[in-house]
Design a protein around this motif. Structure first.
Motif, PDB file in Angstrom:
ATOM      1  N   SER A   1      43.340 -20.077  12.375  1.00 49.86           N
ATOM      2  CA  SER A   1      43.290 -18.860  11.553  1.00 49.86           C
ATOM      3  C   SER A   1      42.747 -19.159  10.160  1.00 49.86           C
ATOM      4  O   SER A   1      42.834 -18.315   9.271  1.00 49.86           O
ATOM      5  CB  SER A   1      44.686 -18.256  11.438  1.00 49.86           C
ATOM      6  OG  SER A   1      45.515 -19.071  10.631  1.00 49.86           O
TER       7      SER A   1
ATOM      8  N   SER B   1      55.414 -15.834   9.491  1.00 47.78           N
ATOM      9  CA  SER B   1      54.201 -15.068   9.230  1.00 47.78           C
ATOM     10  C   SER B   1      54.009 -14.966   7.721  1.00 47.78           C
ATOM     11  O   SER B   1      54.936 -14.639   6.989  1.00 47.78           O
ATOM     12  CB  SER B   1      54.341 -13.672   9.837  1.00 47.78           C
ATOM     13  OG  SER B   1      53.535 -12.734   9.176  1.00 47.78           O
ATOM     14  N   GLN B   2      52.808 -15.279   7.257  1.00 45.17           N
ATOM     15  CA  GLN B   2      52.552 -15.189   5.813  1.00 45.17           C
ATOM     16  C   GLN B   2      52.791 -13.763   5.306  1.00 45.17           C
ATOM     17  O   GLN B   2      53.315 -13.574   4.206  1.00 45.17           O
ATOM     18  CB  GLN B   2      51.115 -15.632   5.507  1.00 45.17           C
ATOM     19  CG  GLN B   2      50.904 -17.124   5.681  1.00 45.17           C
ATOM     20  CD  GLN B   2      49.515 -17.584   5.267  1.00 45.17           C
ATOM     21  OE1 GLN B   2      48.860 -16.941   4.458  1.00 45.17           O
ATOM     22  NE2 GLN B   2      49.066 -18.687   5.820  1.00 45.17           N
ATOM     23  N   LYS B   3      52.429 -12.775   6.111  1.00 47.33           N
ATOM     24  CA  LYS B   3      52.642 -11.375   5.729  1.00 47.33           C
ATOM     25  C   LYS B   3      54.133 -11.093   5.544  1.00 47.33           C
ATOM     26  O   LYS B   3      54.549 -10.468   4.565  1.00 47.33           O
ATOM     27  CB  LYS B   3      52.052 -10.449   6.790  1.00 47.33           C
ATOM     28  CG  LYS B   3      52.140  -8.952   6.485  1.00 47.33           C
ATOM     29  CD  LYS B   3      51.398  -8.170   7.561  1.00 47.33           C
ATOM     30  CE  LYS B   3      51.386  -6.668   7.227  1.00 47.33           C
ATOM     31  NZ  LYS B   3      52.718  -6.053   7.367  1.00 47.33           N
ATOM     32  N   PHE B   4      54.956 -11.575   6.488  1.00 46.14           N
ATOM     33  CA  PHE B   4      56.395 -11.337   6.393  1.00 46.14           C
ATOM     34  C   PHE B   4      56.987 -12.076   5.199  1.00 46.14           C
ATOM     35  O   PHE B   4      57.868 -11.554   4.506  1.00 46.14           O
ATOM     36  CB  PHE B   4      57.089 -11.781   7.687  1.00 46.14           C
ATOM     37  CG  PHE B   4      58.515 -11.321   7.786  1.00 46.14           C
ATOM     38  CD1 PHE B   4      58.821 -10.045   8.212  1.00 46.14           C
ATOM     39  CD2 PHE B   4      59.559 -12.170   7.435  1.00 46.14           C
ATOM     40  CE1 PHE B   4      60.151  -9.609   8.297  1.00 46.14           C
ATOM     41  CE2 PHE B   4      60.874 -11.761   7.518  1.00 46.14           C
ATOM     42  CZ  PHE B   4      61.173 -10.470   7.949  1.00 46.14           C
TER      43      PHE B   4
ATOM     44  N   LYS C   1      45.442 -18.678   7.478  1.00 42.50           N
ATOM     45  CA  LYS C   1      45.799 -17.330   7.033  1.00 42.50           C
ATOM     46  C   LYS C   1      46.982 -16.690   7.750  1.00 42.50           C
ATOM     47  O   LYS C   1      47.407 -15.597   7.366  1.00 42.50           O
ATOM     48  CB  LYS C   1      44.579 -16.407   7.194  1.00 42.50           C
ATOM     49  CG  LYS C   1      43.409 -16.781   6.293  1.00 42.50           C
ATOM     50  CD  LYS C   1      42.224 -15.863   6.522  1.00 42.50           C
ATOM     51  CE  LYS C   1      41.063 -16.241   5.607  1.00 42.50           C
ATOM     52  NZ  LYS C   1      39.861 -15.397   5.852  1.00 42.50           N
ATOM     53  N   ASN C   2      47.538 -17.331   8.805  1.00 38.59           N
ATOM     54  CA  ASN C   2      48.550 -16.584   9.556  1.00 38.59           C
ATOM     55  C   ASN C   2      49.973 -17.106   9.438  1.00 38.59           C
ATOM     56  O   ASN C   2      50.917 -16.356   9.660  1.00 38.59           O
ATOM     57  CB  ASN C   2      48.168 -16.501  11.032  1.00 38.59           C
ATOM     58  CG  ASN C   2      48.357 -17.810  11.771  1.00 38.59           C
ATOM     59  OD1 ASN C   2      48.244 -18.876  11.180  1.00 38.59           O
ATOM     60  ND2 ASN C   2      48.641 -17.739  13.056  1.00 38.59           N
TER      61      ASN C   2
ATOM     62  N   ASN D   1      50.958 -13.815  15.413  1.00 36.60           N
ATOM     63  CA  ASN D   1      49.707 -13.176  15.005  1.00 36.60           C
ATOM     64  C   ASN D   1      49.737 -11.673  15.261  1.00 36.60           C
ATOM     65  O   ASN D   1      49.157 -10.891  14.501  1.00 36.60           O
ATOM     66  CB  ASN D   1      48.521 -13.794  15.754  1.00 36.60           C
ATOM     67  CG  ASN D   1      48.228 -15.215  15.323  1.00 36.60           C
ATOM     68  OD1 ASN D   1      48.640 -15.645  14.247  1.00 36.60           O
ATOM     69  ND2 ASN D   1      47.522 -15.959  16.163  1.00 36.60           N
TER      70      ASN D   1
ATOM     71  N   ASP E   1      58.394 -12.609  13.542  1.00 36.87           N
ATOM     72  CA  ASP E   1      58.334 -12.858  12.101  1.00 36.87           C
ATOM     73  C   ASP E   1      58.545 -14.329  11.766  1.00 36.87           C
ATOM     74  O   ASP E   1      57.832 -14.896  10.930  1.00 36.87           O
ATOM     75  CB  ASP E   1      59.405 -12.023  11.379  1.00 36.87           C
ATOM     76  CG  ASP E   1      59.270 -10.545  11.630  1.00 36.87           C
ATOM     77  OD1 ASP E   1      58.135 -10.043  11.603  1.00 36.87           O
ATOM     78  OD2 ASP E   1      60.303  -9.878  11.872  1.00 36.87           O
TER      79      ASP E   1
ATOM     80  N   GLU F   1      55.507 -12.755   2.398  1.00 35.52           N
ATOM     81  CA  GLU F   1      55.129 -12.037   1.177  1.00 35.52           C
ATOM     82  C   GLU F   1      55.926 -10.751   0.996  1.00 35.52           C
ATOM     83  O   GLU F   1      56.319 -10.400  -0.123  1.00 35.52           O
ATOM     84  CB  GLU F   1      53.628 -11.711   1.220  1.00 35.52           C
ATOM     85  CG  GLU F   1      52.734 -12.941   1.098  1.00 35.52           C
ATOM     86  CD  GLU F   1      51.286 -12.638   1.449  1.00 35.52           C
ATOM     87  OE1 GLU F   1      50.973 -11.445   1.712  1.00 35.52           O
ATOM     88  OE2 GLU F   1      50.477 -13.581   1.466  1.00 35.52           O
ATOM     89  N   GLU F   2      56.187 -10.048   2.112  1.00 37.44           N
ATOM     90  CA  GLU F   2      56.841  -8.743   2.020  1.00 37.44           C
ATOM     91  C   GLU F   2      58.363  -8.828   2.002  1.00 37.44           C
ATOM     92  O   GLU F   2      59.026  -7.941   1.448  1.00 37.44           O
ATOM     93  CB  GLU F   2      56.392  -7.863   3.188  1.00 37.44           C
ATOM     94  CG  GLU F   2      54.905  -7.511   3.137  1.00 37.44           C
ATOM     95  CD  GLU F   2      54.468  -6.659   4.322  1.00 37.44           C
ATOM     96  OE1 GLU F   2      55.306  -6.437   5.244  1.00 37.44           O
ATOM     97  OE2 GLU F   2      53.307  -6.216   4.327  1.00 37.44           O
TER      98      GLU F   2
ATOM     99  N   GLY G   1      52.318  -9.741  15.206  1.00 43.17           N
ATOM    100  CA  GLY G   1      53.357  -9.044  14.455  1.00 43.17           C
ATOM    101  C   GLY G   1      54.613  -8.760  15.252  1.00 43.17           C
ATOM    102  O   GLY G   1      55.531  -8.098  14.764  1.00 43.17           O
TER     103      GLY G   1
END
Length: 368
Positions: A121, A250-253, A124-125, A100, A105, A255-256, A102
């Protein structure tokens, strides 16, 4: 009885008495270790879309895919010039916190913290992107006090943490027996004593507990102290398989840096292939990694039976995670979760299909 015996008993009792404070302060024993495990890479190796990928795992045999993958360079090989930075964790909540925040990953983790992290979450996380291991959990008991499963009534049995994967499994097994236990306090027809795995062997030796429902290698450590295996949890599941370790991201990782995620998955698949093709070498490699992390290797009488009880595989066994969530709900530890979307197995299936292998299933819990 020697003079050392009462002293050991007092130490174990003191450690158990202090445990609730430790759990409250640290989030169920949530310390982590930055191992500064940055693999060496060739100067001309081509980087992917990230300079570095931060991975996390436990110094446990059930996380041997990560232990061996790092130790043998199999994960780094697939990442090229993108360097691995590895950290180890002692409990699932701390790994979820790191994800969460960051500071992590991708992680190897059990099903219960995966479910909790996802639901808390609101989905979402994190995503579960692969399986890693099945099995490696046993109920071991003092054979002088417990001869059969029915003898557990009125006894004190340890689990690693309130609400962790083994705690949920034991509470469900108790309920199946028709016995009553308050999930939060652990009090009832059986006393469920939440005890850190590091403390459990001393607690057993002191007589403070009568047995434990624990993962490997703790179960086999207890056997070396005279305990007997009363039940292997694998025997309670269809095909004797149930998820004990997932890979989350991590969903952010995701995606990126999908290329980095795919490379880690490719490394995980290659590592499991190597483990299954070279079980003795893999066992030695995992033990060498544990010695590096913990300062001491496991003895043959501990690691040999522990290793035999774990299956390393890429399939996340999603249907068993869904069952484990339902068991937590029935125990009163979790409200009915909405798990739709917890899995994204597209990157893993891409890797498997490239190897000519069939896709794995998300049991209807994949991203929409």
């Amino acid at each position: 009885m020697s003079a050392a015996r009462p002293l050991a008993a007092l130490r174990a009792l003191a450690a158990i008495a202090a445990l609730p404070l430790l759990l409250t302060a640290c989030g169920y024993g949530s310390e982590s270790t930055d191992d500064d495990e940055r693999a060496e890479v060739a100067a001309d190796a081509e980087k992917l879309s990230a300079d570095e990928v931060k991975i996390g795992y436990f110094p446990n045999l059930t996380h041997a895919t990560a232990l061996v993958g790092v130790q043998e360079g199999l994960l780094q090989k697939e990442l090229g010039g993108t360097r691995i930075k590895a950290s180890t964790f002692n409990a699932g909540p701390s790994e979820i916190e790191a994800l969460n925040a960051g500071s992590l990953d991708i992680g190897w983790i059990g099903p219960s913290p995966s479910i909790n992290g996802y639901t808390k979450s609101n989905g979402k996380n994190l995503r579960i992107i692969s399986g890693s291991a099945s099995g490696g959990v046993k109920l071991v008991v003092n054979p002088d006090r417990i001869k059969s499963p029915d003898d557990l009534k009125g006894k004190k049995i340890a689990t690693p943490q309130l609400g962790n994967t083994q705690d949920v499994a034991f509470l469900h097994w108790i309920a199946e027996k028709g016995w009553k236990v308050d999930a939060q306090s652990g009090k009832g027809d059986v006393s469920v004593v939440r005890t850190d795995n590091k403390i459990t062997p001393d607690a057993y030796k002191s007589g403070s507990i009568d047995g434990a429902w624990v993962p490997e290698p703790t179960a086999s450590k207890l056997v070396t102290e005279g305990a007997k295996v009363l039940l292997d949890e694998a025997d309670l599941w269809p095909d004797k398989k149930f998820v004990i370790t997932n890979i989350i991201v991590s969903q952010k990782f995701l995606e990126e840096h999908p290329d980095v995620v795919e490379a880690v998955l490719r490394g995980s698949v290659r590592t499991n292939e190597w483990i299954n093709a070279n079980p003795q070498k893999a066992k030695a490699s995992a033990n060498a990694a544990l010695e590096k992390l913990a300062g001491k290797a496991l003895s043959a009488e501990v690691i040999d039976p522990a290793w035999e009880s774990i299956t390393f595989l890429d399939d996340p066994l999603a249907a068993t995670l869904d069952s484990q969530a339902e068991h937590a709900v029935q125990a009163g530890l979790l409200e009915k979760p909405r798990l739709k979307g917890i899995y994204d197995l597209a990157p893993l299936n891409k890797v498997l299909e490239a190897d000519g292998r069939g896709a794995v299933d998300d049991a209807g819990l994949g991203v929409e």
